[in-house]
Scaffold this active site. Sequence first.
Site, PDB file in Angstrom:
ATOM      1  N   CYS A 107      46.883  77.866 -30.304  1.00  0.00           N
ATOM      2  CA  CYS A 107      46.686  76.420 -30.360  1.00  0.00           C
ATOM      3  C   CYS A 107      45.203  76.159 -30.539  1.00  0.00           C
ATOM      4  O   CYS A 107      44.376  76.769 -29.849  1.00  0.00           O
ATOM      5  CB  CYS A 107      47.186  75.779 -29.060  1.00  0.00           C
ATOM      6  SG  CYS A 107      47.024  73.988 -29.029  1.00  0.00           S
ATOM      7  N   HIS A 149      56.083  72.893 -31.313  1.00  0.00           N
ATOM      8  CA  HIS A 149      54.746  73.000 -30.704  1.00  0.00           C
ATOM      9  C   HIS A 149      53.959  71.705 -30.908  1.00  0.00           C
ATOM     10  O   HIS A 149      53.368  71.168 -29.960  1.00  0.00           O
ATOM     11  CB  HIS A 149      54.018  74.196 -31.327  1.00  0.00           C
ATOM     12  CG  HIS A 149      52.612  74.376 -30.864  1.00  0.00           C
ATOM     13  ND1 HIS A 149      52.198  75.475 -30.151  1.00  0.00           N
ATOM     14  CD2 HIS A 149      51.500  73.590 -31.025  1.00  0.00           C
ATOM     15  CE1 HIS A 149      50.899  75.342 -29.877  1.00  0.00           C
ATOM     16  NE2 HIS A 149      50.454  74.215 -30.399  1.00  0.00           N
ATOM     17  N   GLU A 150      53.980  71.193 -32.149  1.00  0.00           N
ATOM     18  CA  GLU A 150      53.214  69.966 -32.423  1.00  0.00           C
ATOM     19  C   GLU A 150      53.791  68.769 -31.679  1.00  0.00           C
ATOM     20  O   GLU A 150      53.050  67.952 -31.134  1.00  0.00           O
ATOM     21  CB  GLU A 150      53.154  69.687 -33.927  1.00  0.00           C
ATOM     22  CG  GLU A 150      52.451  70.748 -34.753  1.00  0.00           C
ATOM     23  CD  GLU A 150      51.161  71.252 -34.166  1.00  0.00           C
ATOM     24  OE1 GLU A 150      50.442  70.471 -33.513  1.00  0.00           O
ATOM     25  OE2 GLU A 150      50.879  72.450 -34.329  1.00  0.00           O
ATOM     26  N   HIS A 153      52.800  68.393 -28.130  1.00  0.00           N
ATOM     27  CA  HIS A 153      51.495  67.754 -27.910  1.00  0.00           C
ATOM     28  C   HIS A 153      51.653  66.252 -27.691  1.00  0.00           C
ATOM     29  O   HIS A 153      50.865  65.635 -26.962  1.00  0.00           O
ATOM     30  CB  HIS A 153      50.579  67.976 -29.117  1.00  0.00           C
ATOM     31  CG  HIS A 153      49.879  69.308 -29.130  1.00  0.00           C
ATOM     32  ND1 HIS A 153      48.971  69.694 -28.176  1.00  0.00           N
ATOM     33  CD2 HIS A 153      49.940  70.339 -30.012  1.00  0.00           C
ATOM     34  CE1 HIS A 153      48.502  70.905 -28.461  1.00  0.00           C
ATOM     35  NE2 HIS A 153      49.081  71.319 -29.577  1.00  0.00           N
TER      36      HIS A 153
HETATM   37 NI    NI Z   1      48.607  73.145 -30.426  1.00  0.00          NI
END
Ligand code: NI
Length: 190
Positions: A107, A149-150, A153
Amino acid sequence: MAILEIARMGHPVLGRPAAPVADPTAPEIARLVADMVETMEHANGAGLAAPQVGVSLRVVVFQAPGARAAEGLSDAEHFDHTAPLTVLVNPVIDVLGDDREGGWEGCLSVPGLRGWVERPFHIRYSGFDLKGNRLTRTARGFHARVVQHECDHLDGILYPARMGDVSKLIFESEIHHWLEPKSSDEEAAQ
Ligand code: NI
């Protein structure tokens, strides 16, 4: 366009839920996305979420190039595994099936580290592009991983919080101890 500063783990903007975008076609969203894409490419990342550049809005950019996808797939499967540079505003994910898969993640907000994260293997996601059109795709493998994953966030979640075994949080410089030869395709930071 501009290369933006990337917030690092510990910055409060990375730990709180981001707000929905009222108008995906607004010029300021287009400017934000242009800067995010430039920032992501400059950092050689596979994806970037707006909170990582200090903007607490539900916007992500990502790509899952063919080189990252598994080999030996049919055309239909290949499409699931790859994605061109994609902008998603107000994304939503549905998990398809029970299959899960582990992979090494990095990341841009957690520089220098990699972690082994298990996630759903097959998903459907949707969201809006910058013209306000709804985009819906299915995704598997690395493509599914980068989208999850995005989108994490946007909910204030960094990948270490998804790890089941923290002993597999390692320095990038040590990952060669863990990889099979020829399978080093999953490590671009996100
Ligand atoms: Ni990330």
